[in-house]
Design a protein around this motif. Structure first.
Motif, PDB file in Angstrom:
ATOM      1  N   PRO A  29      62.153   0.221  51.690  1.00 24.69           N
ATOM      2  CA  PRO A  29      61.641   1.238  52.273  1.00 24.69           C
ATOM      3  C   PRO A  29      60.986   1.325  53.132  1.00 24.69           C
ATOM      4  CG  PRO A  29      60.197  -0.480  50.515  1.00 24.69           C
ATOM      5  CD  PRO A  29      61.398  -0.378  50.591  1.00 24.69           C
ATOM      6  N   GLU A  30      60.556   0.016  54.388  1.00 25.00           N
ATOM      7  CA  GLU A  30      60.375   0.617  55.343  1.00 25.00           C
ATOM      8  C   GLU A  30      60.774  -0.359  56.454  1.00 25.00           C
ATOM      9  OE1 GLU A  30      57.622   2.300  56.164  1.00 25.00           O
ATOM     10  OE2 GLU A  30      57.390   2.232  53.674  1.00 25.00           O
ATOM     11  N   PRO A  31      61.073   0.395  58.119  1.00 20.21           N
ATOM     12  CA  PRO A  31      60.145   1.300  58.455  1.00 20.21           C
ATOM     13  C   PRO A  31      61.161   2.498  57.851  1.00 20.21           C
ATOM     14  CG  PRO A  31      60.435  -0.239  60.339  1.00 20.21           C
ATOM     15  CD  PRO A  31      61.922  -0.168  58.998  1.00 20.21           C
ATOM     16  N   ASN A  32      60.239   3.443  57.314  1.00 17.60           N
ATOM     17  CA  ASN A  32      60.460   4.963  56.867  1.00 17.60           C
ATOM     18  C   ASN A  32      61.995   5.503  58.030  1.00 17.60           C
ATOM     19  OD1 ASN A  32      59.522   7.173  58.784  1.00 17.60           O
ATOM     20  ND2 ASN A  32      57.368   6.596  58.070  1.00 17.60           N
ATOM     21  N   ARG A  33      62.206   6.324  57.066  1.00 21.06           N
ATOM     22  CA  ARG A  33      63.595   6.418  57.581  1.00 21.06           C
ATOM     23  C   ARG A  33      63.199   7.729  59.263  1.00 21.06           C
ATOM     24  NH1 ARG A  33      68.055   7.487  52.289  1.00 21.06           N
ATOM     25  NH2 ARG A  33      67.770   5.799  51.471  1.00 21.06           N
ATOM     26  N   GLU A  34      62.100   8.170  58.950  1.00 21.33           N
ATOM     27  CA  GLU A  34      62.211   9.711  59.910  1.00 21.33           C
ATOM     28  C   GLU A  34      61.316   8.231  61.328  1.00 21.33           C
ATOM     29  OE1 GLU A  34      58.732  12.541  61.331  1.00 21.33           O
ATOM     30  OE2 GLU A  34      58.578  12.334  59.138  1.00 21.33           O
ATOM     31  N   VAL A  35      60.995   8.007  61.016  1.00 25.12           N
ATOM     32  CA  VAL A  35      60.479   6.856  62.325  1.00 25.12           C
ATOM     33  C   VAL A  35      61.641   6.192  62.944  1.00 25.12           C
ATOM     34  CG1 VAL A  35      59.644   4.441  63.278  1.00 25.12           C
ATOM     35  CG2 VAL A  35      58.310   5.777  61.906  1.00 25.12           C
ATOM     36  N   GLN A  36      62.568   5.568  61.652  1.00 24.38           N
ATOM     37  CA  GLN A  36      63.393   4.906  62.548  1.00 24.38           C
ATOM     38  C   GLN A  36      64.761   6.330  62.947  1.00 24.38           C
ATOM     39  OE1 GLN A  36      66.151   2.162  59.996  1.00 24.38           O
ATOM     40  NE2 GLN A  36      65.082   2.788  58.094  1.00 24.38           N
ATOM     41  N   HIS A  37      65.398   7.152  62.900  1.00 20.10           N
ATOM     42  CA  HIS A  37      66.195   8.025  63.357  1.00 20.10           C
ATOM     43  C   HIS A  37      65.267   8.751  64.624  1.00 20.10           C
ATOM     44  CE1 HIS A  37      68.217  10.327  59.539  1.00 20.10           C
ATOM     45  NE2 HIS A  37      67.739   9.148  59.625  1.00 20.10           N
ATOM     46  N   ASP A  38      64.082   8.212  65.180  1.00 14.82           N
ATOM     47  CA  ASP A  38      63.657   8.732  65.891  1.00 14.82           C
ATOM     48  C   ASP A  38      64.342   7.232  66.999  1.00 14.82           C
ATOM     49  OD1 ASP A  38      61.423   9.989  67.733  1.00 14.82           O
ATOM     50  OD2 ASP A  38      60.602   8.251  67.311  1.00 14.82           O
ATOM     51  N   VAL A  39      63.603   6.012  66.470  1.00 12.44           N
ATOM     52  CA  VAL A  39      63.667   5.141  67.378  1.00 12.44           C
ATOM     53  C   VAL A  39      64.967   5.507  68.121  1.00 12.44           C
ATOM     54  CG1 VAL A  39      63.470   3.049  68.471  1.00 12.44           C
ATOM     55  CG2 VAL A  39      61.687   4.193  66.907  1.00 12.44           C
ATOM     56  N   PHE A  40      66.055   5.597  67.183  1.00 14.03           N
ATOM     57  CA  PHE A  40      67.330   5.446  67.278  1.00 14.03           C
ATOM     58  C   PHE A  40      67.958   6.522  68.212  1.00 14.03           C
ATOM     59  CE2 PHE A  40      71.680   5.557  64.655  1.00 14.03           C
ATOM     60  CZ  PHE A  40      73.236   5.316  65.643  1.00 14.03           C
ATOM     61  N   ILE A  41      68.198   7.874  67.754  1.00 15.72           N
ATOM     62  CA  ILE A  41      67.797   8.931  68.698  1.00 15.72           C
ATOM     63  C   ILE A  41      67.733   8.863  70.599  1.00 15.72           C
ATOM     64  CG2 ILE A  41      67.779  11.395  69.343  1.00 15.72           C
ATOM     65  CD1 ILE A  41      68.038  11.574  66.456  1.00 15.72           C
ATOM     66  N   LYS A  42      66.106   8.286  70.543  1.00 21.49           N
ATOM     67  CA  LYS A  42      66.089   8.209  71.824  1.00 21.49           C
ATOM     68  C   LYS A  42      66.876   6.956  71.888  1.00 21.49           C
ATOM     69  CE  LYS A  42      61.021   9.500  70.821  1.00 21.49           C
ATOM     70  NZ  LYS A  42      59.631   9.282  70.575  1.00 21.49           N
ATOM     71  N   GLN A  43      67.359   5.224  71.543  1.00 24.41           N
ATOM     72  CA  GLN A  43      68.027   4.219  72.452  1.00 24.41           C
ATOM     73  C   GLN A  43      69.343   5.215  72.967  1.00 24.41           C
ATOM     74  OE1 GLN A  43      66.713   0.556  71.162  1.00 24.41           O
ATOM     75  NE2 GLN A  43      66.339   1.747  69.647  1.00 24.41           N
TER      76      GLN A  43
END
Length: 259
Positions: A102-116
């Motif tokens: 369940p962690e890290p939450n999906r919103e955080v994962q999406h943000d870091v993925f897209i920035k990279q």
């Protein structure tokens, strides 16, 4: 130079301890010609870059793994971009989405993925994508950003493999291909054009049969190559050579490197 190109390995001191240097020193004598040592956060990326500085046949990838997407320093993007400037860094990775926990939450994962993904595009680097229990969202993002790169340790369906290839990406398979319950992976491998296949260990994990359950290293790729060769109807030696050329095309352009 050996013919094996392990396009995804993790050679962290915490996993190999005092044996690490001996293992790395012996790999060239075991037909390993090139290894891409992949980071999972800023410290581990620095660790892999240090190995690449010491061993001519090792190159590095730097990135933030989805499991490490939370609690990043405010300046993580600047720190990562600085690492990506190193002459022996060949890719941005390992990045992606992982919904297994369940962690890290999906919103955080999406943000870091897209920035990279945006960083990789800006810097002209290929990406190494991790996707676990997140195929739908991963593919949606890949359709939008269309990065140059590889879907590593592929666990999706043959249909997903076809779409990944249509996006212009490569597909990497580990020792999982040799497991008795690997019908899905084998079907995806069969569906993937041979010029889009990469061989990887994901060491110290995913050791192939007959070493399943052991700590893996890059020399074990030969067993995965033998299974891949069987699926694709070529010899093991041909499969190793084709996968090496595929990896060089993706990560080094022409296949030329600065030894």
């Amino acid at each position: 130079m050996g013919n094996i190109f392990d396009t995804h390995a993790h050679y962290f001191k915490e996993d190999f301890g005092g044996e690490l240097d001996d293992i790395l020193a012996e790999l060239p004598s075991k037909n390993v010609g090139r290894v891409l040592a992949v980071g999972c956060d800023i410290p581990s990326s620095m660790e892999e870059i240090a190995l690449a500085e010491r061993y001519g046949y090792i190159y590095a990838a730097a990135g933030i793994h989805p499991e490490n997407a939370s609690d990043l320093p405010d300046n993580w993007e600047r720190l990562l971009e600085k690492l990506l400037e190193h002459k022996k860094v060949a890719a941005l990775g390992e990045i992606g989405l992982d919904y297994h926990y369940p962690e890290p939450n999906r919103e955080v994962q999406h943000d870091v993925f897209i920035k990279q993904l945006e960083m990789a595009k800006r810097l002209g680097l290929p990406v190494i994508i991790h996707s676990r229990d997140a195929s739908g969202d991963t593919m949606e993002i890949l359709r939008k950003y269309k990065p140059r790169g590889v879907l590593h340790c592929f666990s999706g369906s043959a249909e997903t493999a076809r779409e990944v290839v249509k996006l212009g990406m490569y597909i990497g398979f580990t020792g999982v291909l040799t497991f008795k319950n690997s019908k899905k992976a084998c079907a995806a491998c069969a569906e993937t054009p041979i010029e889009r296949l990469l061989l990887e260990t994901d060491c110290p994990y995913m050791a192939p049969v007959p070493h399943r359950g052991e700590r893996s290293d890059s020399s074990m790729i030969a067993f995965t190559a033998a299974k891949m060769a069987e699926i694709k109807g070529v010899s093991t030696e041909e499969m190793i050579d084709i996968a090496r050329k595929n990896g060089e095309r993706l990560f080094f352009g022409t296949g030329d490197t600065d030894e």
